[in-house]
Motif scaffolding. Structure first.
Motif, mmCIF file in Angstrom:
data_model
loop_
_atom_site.group_PDB
_atom_site.id
_atom_site.type_symbol
_atom_site.label_atom_id
_atom_site.label_comp_id
_atom_site.label_asym_id
_atom_site.label_seq_id
_atom_site.Cartn_x
_atom_site.Cartn_y
_atom_site.Cartn_z
ATOM 1 N N THR A 1 9.833 5.852 -2.219
ATOM 2 C CA THR A 1 9.295 4.805 -1.135
ATOM 3 C C THR A 1 7.896 4.352 -1.598
ATOM 4 O O THR A 1 7.659 3.347 -0.971
ATOM 5 C CB THR A 1 9.060 5.950 0.076
ATOM 6 N N ILE A 2 6.997 4.872 -2.357
ATOM 7 C CA ILE A 2 5.775 4.500 -2.762
ATOM 8 C C ILE A 2 6.318 3.389 -3.897
ATOM 9 O O ILE A 2 5.337 2.263 -3.579
ATOM 10 C CB ILE A 2 4.888 5.480 -3.554
ATOM 11 N N SER A 3 7.353 3.310 -4.580
ATOM 12 C CA SER A 3 7.297 2.485 -5.538
ATOM 13 C C SER A 3 8.008 1.107 -4.843
ATOM 14 O O SER A 3 7.594 -0.109 -5.330
ATOM 15 C CB SER A 3 8.554 2.691 -6.351
ATOM 16 N N ASP A 4 8.637 1.365 -3.667
ATOM 17 C CA ASP A 4 9.297 0.136 -2.957
ATOM 18 C C ASP A 4 7.971 -0.753 -2.485
ATOM 19 O O ASP A 4 7.740 -1.736 -2.356
ATOM 20 C CB ASP A 4 10.243 0.626 -1.796
ATOM 21 N N ALA A 5 6.948 0.378 -1.827
ATOM 22 C CA ALA A 5 5.685 -0.334 -1.231
ATOM 23 C C ALA A 5 4.745 -1.035 -2.131
ATOM 24 O O ALA A 5 4.176 -2.012 -1.975
ATOM 25 C CB ALA A 5 5.053 0.757 -0.478
ATOM 26 N N GLY B 1 -0.715 -4.322 10.767
ATOM 27 C CA GLY B 1 0.289 -4.714 10.002
ATOM 28 C C GLY B 1 0.878 -6.025 10.326
ATOM 29 O O GLY B 1 1.251 -6.990 9.745
ATOM 30 N N LYS B 2 1.086 -6.067 11.583
ATOM 31 C CA LYS B 2 1.659 -7.451 12.282
ATOM 32 C C LYS B 2 0.655 -8.495 11.972
ATOM 33 O O LYS B 2 1.366 -9.712 11.705
ATOM 34 C CB LYS B 2 1.781 -7.211 13.924
ATOM 35 N N LEU C 1 -1.813 2.223 1.078
ATOM 36 C CA LEU C 1 -2.000 1.966 -0.291
ATOM 37 C C LEU C 1 -2.931 1.092 -0.612
ATOM 38 O O LEU C 1 -3.951 1.228 -1.506
ATOM 39 C CB LEU C 1 -0.558 1.359 -0.829
ATOM 40 N N LEU C 2 -3.127 -0.062 0.106
ATOM 41 C CA LEU C 2 -4.243 -1.108 -0.065
ATOM 42 C C LEU C 2 -5.616 -0.250 0.116
ATOM 43 O O LEU C 2 -6.648 -0.293 -0.704
ATOM 44 C CB LEU C 2 -4.262 -2.106 0.809
ATOM 45 N N THR C 3 -5.715 0.349 1.177
ATOM 46 C CA THR C 3 -6.837 1.228 1.306
ATOM 47 C C THR C 3 -7.370 2.117 0.385
ATOM 48 O O THR C 3 -8.416 2.351 -0.059
ATOM 49 C CB THR C 3 -6.711 1.757 2.774
ATOM 50 N N PHE C 4 -6.272 3.054 0.077
ATOM 51 C CA PHE C 4 -6.361 3.792 -1.006
ATOM 52 C C PHE C 4 -6.718 3.320 -2.488
ATOM 53 O O PHE C 4 -7.793 3.704 -3.064
ATOM 54 C CB PHE C 4 -5.367 4.686 -1.272
ATOM 55 N N LEU C 5 -6.333 2.220 -2.625
ATOM 56 C CA LEU C 5 -6.539 1.611 -3.978
ATOM 57 C C LEU C 5 -7.738 1.220 -4.195
ATOM 58 O O LEU C 5 -8.570 0.753 -5.360
ATOM 59 C CB LEU C 5 -5.360 0.508 -4.361
ATOM 60 N N LEU C 6 -8.135 0.374 -3.053
ATOM 61 C CA LEU C 6 -9.890 0.000 -2.865
ATOM 62 C C LEU C 6 -10.771 0.898 -3.269
ATOM 63 O O LEU C 6 -11.964 0.746 -3.558
ATOM 64 C CB LEU C 6 -9.861 -0.567 -1.570
ATOM 65 N N HIS C 7 -10.516 2.388 -2.913
ATOM 66 C CA HIS C 7 -11.687 3.285 -3.042
ATOM 67 C C HIS C 7 -11.483 4.443 -3.973
ATOM 68 O O HIS C 7 -12.256 5.084 -4.730
ATOM 69 C CB HIS C 7 -11.805 3.853 -1.586
ATOM 70 N N LEU D 1 2.368 -6.745 6.846
ATOM 71 C CA LEU D 1 2.153 -5.714 5.904
ATOM 72 C C LEU D 1 2.791 -4.420 6.548
ATOM 73 O O LEU D 1 2.665 -4.258 7.821
ATOM 74 C CB LEU D 1 0.846 -5.254 5.429
ATOM 75 N N SER D 2 3.415 -3.602 5.963
ATOM 76 C CA SER D 2 4.118 -2.255 6.565
ATOM 77 C C SER D 2 3.037 -1.369 6.869
ATOM 78 O O SER D 2 1.657 -1.491 6.097
ATOM 79 C CB SER D 2 5.138 -1.794 5.893
ATOM 80 N N PRO D 3 3.218 -0.072 7.550
ATOM 81 C CA PRO D 3 2.054 0.703 7.679
ATOM 82 C C PRO D 3 1.403 1.417 6.223
ATOM 83 O O PRO D 3 0.333 1.464 5.948
ATOM 84 C CB PRO D 3 2.536 2.036 8.623
ATOM 85 N N ILE D 4 2.651 1.825 5.412
ATOM 86 C CA ILE D 4 2.384 2.487 4.152
ATOM 87 C C ILE D 4 1.657 1.379 3.108
ATOM 88 O O ILE D 4 1.010 1.808 2.489
ATOM 89 C CB ILE D 4 3.615 3.046 3.472
ATOM 90 N N GLN D 5 2.058 0.123 3.309
ATOM 91 C CA GLN D 5 1.130 -0.898 2.510
ATOM 92 C C GLN D 5 -0.169 -1.035 2.903
ATOM 93 O O GLN D 5 -1.077 -1.004 1.828
ATOM 94 C CB GLN D 5 2.107 -2.175 2.500
ATOM 95 N N ILE D 6 -0.791 -0.784 3.998
ATOM 96 C CA ILE D 6 -1.973 -0.816 4.473
ATOM 97 C C ILE D 6 -2.628 0.321 3.785
ATOM 98 O O ILE D 6 -3.872 0.292 3.459
ATOM 99 C CB ILE D 6 -1.944 -1.005 5.896
#
Length: 201
Positions: free
Chosen positions: A78-82, A39-40, A51-57, A44-49
């Motif tokens: 929390t998900i909506s904020d991310a 993330g650094k 989410l990106l990984t999930f949405l890719l697959h 990106l925050s951990p949950i953003q990473i």
């Protein structure tokens, strides 16, 4: 006499289950470290990473805030904020679901797919370590982890995970057996996210 905590070294010396619990805690720490380090690099925050990984697959029907909240055991807020943060970075867009105008599916942009392919490698160090285990030990580890996850689901600590041991088609028959595929399964063939999964809970 009060039972000693599993985090007490005195207890660990006498208890295999306590040592195993601490080992799982160390692995969860490794995941957090790998997510934060990645993330650094990309802001990106951990949950953003995640989410990106999930949405890719994952398929479109699972790419909603409601599904993601259950999948990651987080609140919709929390998900909506991310999601909003990823939108502001132009990594994803929303598309109204045809059958429900109140719901939207999430779609990665070209930039979102590119960054997702980079950050999904965050767990490679741990993956490589597991990959070096002999095949039989990998299968045994998978079976044991599914058993732990199944129990956490049954106690409603985790949402029901889409895996063999939680599936209505699964049963134990001198080993693992899948009624959907009409076949026995080795430990190594146990699956997550099977297309024929139906919750047994």
């Amino acid at each position: 006499m009060r039972k000693l905590s599993a985090f007490n070294p005195e207890c660990q010396a006498e208890s295999v289950s306590s040592k195993a619990l601490v080992a799982l805690e160390r692995v969860s720490q490794a995941f957090r470290v790998m997510l934060w380090n990645e993330g650094k690099l990309y802001g990106l925050s951990p949950i953003q990473i995640q989410l990106l990984t999930f949405l890719l697959h994952f398929p479109e029907e699972k790419r909603t805030v409601t599904f993601l909240a259950g999948f990651f055991n987080m609140t919709k807020a929390t998900i909506s904020d991310a999601v909003k943060a990823l939108e502001s970075k132009s990594y994803l867009t929303r598309k109204v679901v045809a059958t429900d105008s109140r719901s939207s599916s999430l779609h990665l942009t070209r930039e979102g797919k590119a960054i997702a392919r980079k950050v999904e490698k965050f767990a490679d160090p741990l993956h490589n370590i597991i990959d070096q285990l002999p095949g039989k030990e990998q299968g045994l580890l998978l079976e044991q982890l599914q058993q732990v996850i199944q129990q956490l689901s049954s106690e409603q600590i985790l949402s029901v995970q889409s895996m063999c041991l939680n599936c209505v088609h699964y049963f134990k028959k001198k080993g693992h057996y899948c009624n959907a595929f009409k076949t026995s399964l080795t430990n190594a063939e146990l699956r997550f996210e099977c297309e024929l999964f139906e919750s047994g809970f």
